[in-house]
Design a protein around this motif. Structure first.
Motif, PDB file in Angstrom:
ATOM      1  N   ASP A  22     -12.823  29.578 -37.466  1.00 53.27           N
ATOM      2  CA  ASP A  22     -11.605  29.212 -36.778  1.00 53.27           C
ATOM      3  C   ASP A  22     -11.091  30.337 -35.874  1.00 53.27           C
ATOM      4  O   ASP A  22      -9.993  30.253 -35.350  1.00 53.27           O
ATOM      5  N   THR A  24     -10.264  32.659 -32.780  1.00 51.83           N
ATOM      6  CA  THR A  24      -9.958  32.340 -31.394  1.00 51.83           C
ATOM      7  C   THR A  24     -11.097  32.812 -30.502  1.00 51.83           C
ATOM      8  O   THR A  24     -11.582  33.925 -30.639  1.00 51.83           O
ATOM      9  N   GLU A 109     -10.354  29.974 -18.968  1.00 48.27           N
ATOM     10  CA  GLU A 109     -10.479  28.955 -20.009  1.00 48.27           C
ATOM     11  C   GLU A 109     -10.190  29.616 -21.341  1.00 48.27           C
ATOM     12  O   GLU A 109     -10.864  30.562 -21.742  1.00 48.27           O
ATOM     13  N   ASN A 110      -9.165  29.126 -22.009  1.00 48.35           N
ATOM     14  CA  ASN A 110      -8.775  29.609 -23.325  1.00 48.35           C
ATOM     15  C   ASN A 110      -9.183  28.569 -24.364  1.00 48.35           C
ATOM     16  O   ASN A 110      -9.653  27.492 -24.004  1.00 48.35           O
ATOM     17  N   SER A 111      -8.974  28.858 -25.618  1.00 49.07           N
ATOM     18  CA  SER A 111      -9.378  27.910 -26.655  1.00 49.07           C
ATOM     19  C   SER A 111      -8.616  26.594 -26.571  1.00 49.07           C
ATOM     20  O   SER A 111      -9.153  25.545 -26.900  1.00 49.07           O
ATOM     21  N   ASN A 112      -7.366  26.613 -26.084  1.00 56.01           N
ATOM     22  CA  ASN A 112      -6.557  25.396 -26.073  1.00 56.01           C
ATOM     23  C   ASN A 112      -6.197  24.867 -24.690  1.00 56.01           C
ATOM     24  O   ASN A 112      -5.652  23.770 -24.581  1.00 56.01           O
ATOM     25  N   ASN A 113      -6.431  25.666 -23.615  1.00 54.91           N
ATOM     26  CA  ASN A 113      -6.040  25.224 -22.284  1.00 54.91           C
ATOM     27  C   ASN A 113      -6.780  26.012 -21.202  1.00 54.91           C
ATOM     28  O   ASN A 113      -7.560  26.908 -21.511  1.00 54.91           O
ATOM     29  N   THR A 115      -5.679  28.267 -17.915  1.00 53.31           N
ATOM     30  CA  THR A 115      -4.540  28.859 -17.214  1.00 53.31           C
ATOM     31  C   THR A 115      -4.951  29.200 -15.787  1.00 53.31           C
ATOM     32  O   THR A 115      -6.052  29.702 -15.547  1.00 53.31           O
ATOM     33  N   THR A 141     -12.725  19.339 -17.134  1.00 55.58           N
ATOM     34  CA  THR A 141     -12.346  19.705 -18.492  1.00 55.58           C
ATOM     35  C   THR A 141     -11.331  18.701 -19.016  1.00 55.58           C
ATOM     36  O   THR A 141     -10.663  18.035 -18.233  1.00 55.58           O
ATOM     37  N   THR A 142     -11.250  18.606 -20.329  1.00 60.68           N
ATOM     38  CA  THR A 142     -10.216  17.771 -20.946  1.00 60.68           C
ATOM     39  C   THR A 142      -9.047  18.627 -21.436  1.00 60.68           C
ATOM     40  O   THR A 142      -8.050  18.090 -21.911  1.00 60.68           O
ATOM     41  N   LYS A 143      -9.174  19.939 -21.297  1.00 65.01           N
ATOM     42  CA  LYS A 143      -8.097  20.837 -21.729  1.00 65.01           C
ATOM     43  C   LYS A 143      -6.942  20.742 -20.732  1.00 65.01           C
ATOM     44  O   LYS A 143      -7.148  20.553 -19.541  1.00 65.01           O
TER      45      LYS A 143
END
Length: 148
Positions: A22, A24, A109-113, A115, A141-143
């Protein structure tokens, strides 16, 4: 006793240093493809906006709006046929003047979005009103896309 203690310490450090699934993921830089950058004439269609385009219909609308409004210096689109199965468009625009730029300076590209850093790398002092803009293409991307 010393060997047992030593083995216990090795086992303790091995277990405590195990990989965490899990964890990051480190941010990855996305290198965009520039589609067009410049200034639109004064208009009421666009204000200060950050827009993500992910389909052909919205892309066609944008290109039609650009031809109707008029691009200062008539800069051509580097690409007009976008493969929206694999790519998406990022479009930033502001109401400024014809000597100020708006620039997408970094995409991460980050783990959740994702920027997107947006800056005015050149700030002009003219009194005219124009709309500096920057349009780039990135892999689909789907983020969520977060403009900053």
């Amino acid at each position: 006793m010393m060997k047992t203690s030593f083995l216990f310490l090795i086992l303790f450090f091995t277990l405590s240093c195990s990989n965490d699934d899990d964890a990051t993921v480190a941010p990855q830089t996305i290198i965009p493809t520039q589609i067009i950058k410049g200034h639109l004439n004064y208009n009421n269609t666009y204000g200060n906006e950050n827009i993500v385009i992910s389909n052909t219909a919205d892309w066609q609308t944008l290109m039609t709006n650009f031809s109707t409004i008029g691009v200062i210096n008539n800069t051509p689109f580097a690409e007009t046929n976008i493969d929206f199965q694999n790519y998406m468009i990022l479009f930033v625009i502001e109401v400024k003047n014809s000597t100020t730029t708006i620039d997408i300076t970094n995409i991460q590209e980050n783990s959740n979005n994702i920027t997107v850093d947006v800056e005015n790398l050149q700030v002009g002092l003219t009194t005219d009103v124009a709309h500096p803009f920057h349009i780039v293409k990135i892999p689909k991307t789907t983020k969520p896309i977060v403009f900053q």
